[in-house]
Design an enzyme around this catalytic site. Sequence first.
Site, PDB file in Angstrom:
ATOM      1  N   HIS A   1       0.833  -1.206   0.000  1.00 51.03           N
ATOM      2  CA  HIS A   1       0.000   0.000   0.000  1.00 51.03           C
ATOM      3  C   HIS A   1       0.868   1.257   0.000  1.00 51.03           C
ATOM      4  O   HIS A   1       0.587   2.210  -0.723  1.00 51.03           O
ATOM      5  CB  HIS A   1      -0.937   0.013   1.210  1.00 51.03           C
ATOM      6  CG  HIS A   1      -2.202  -0.738   0.993  1.00 51.03           C
ATOM      7  ND1 HIS A   1      -2.246  -2.102   0.867  1.00 51.03           N
ATOM      8  CD2 HIS A   1      -3.475  -0.302   0.882  1.00 51.03           C
ATOM      9  CE1 HIS A   1      -3.497  -2.482   0.689  1.00 51.03           C
ATOM     10  NE2 HIS A   1      -4.263  -1.409   0.685  1.00 51.03           N
TER      11      HIS A   1
ATOM     12  N   LYS B   1      -9.782  -7.562   8.408  1.00 54.98           N
ATOM     13  CA  LYS B   1     -10.430  -7.840   9.684  1.00 54.98           C
ATOM     14  C   LYS B   1     -10.178  -6.658  10.611  1.00 54.98           C
ATOM     15  O   LYS B   1      -9.152  -5.993  10.526  1.00 54.98           O
ATOM     16  CB  LYS B   1      -9.950  -9.153  10.304  1.00 54.98           C
ATOM     17  CG  LYS B   1      -8.513  -9.152  10.761  1.00 54.98           C
ATOM     18  CD  LYS B   1      -8.146 -10.472  11.414  1.00 54.98           C
ATOM     19  CE  LYS B   1      -6.689 -10.427  11.877  1.00 54.98           C
ATOM     20  NZ  LYS B   1      -6.266 -11.667  12.492  1.00 54.98           N
TER      21      LYS B   1
END
Length: 175
Positions: free
Chosen positions: A37, A102
Amino acid sequence: MQHSISEPYTKEKFAELRTGDTVLLTGTIYAARDTAHRRLVEMLEKGEPLPFDLENAVIYYMGPTPAKPGYPSGSAGPTTSYRMDSFTPKLLSEGLIGMIGKGPRNDEVKASAKAEGAVYFAAIGGAAALIAQSIKESEVVAFEELGTEAIRRIRVEKMPLVVALDSEGKDIYSI
């Protein structure tokens, strides 16, 4: 409510989803974690082309274990999403419409997802072997030197997910 969603992924399809809905996702998604990222955002800031098109893309925050012979992936559980939070708003503004991981997201990610009509799905932590059964193909497309953090293009069939943050900004972790 349960949904089955296949490519092409669109904001219109995702707009129908509500927090708590279950989804069986089928199609191409990209696996990327925090180091990948960071590199994607750096590339955008430099005006460099990305290794895949973010428009209507879905990114899964996972680091797979090595695949056994004859299998496209090893266990493929979700990683904690907040590690991607500082990079996510920029990727959402560039067309990303789905994220899978999550745990809760920060307020900036929630606001960006709502503004961009994006959805955050929760994959079941501890069910990495089950999720791996949904993966039918896996190929490294960028940053191979990162090993398990390389970006992978994966094709999933009926990947089981829960809508954790819908496109209206309702967050399952805040209910």
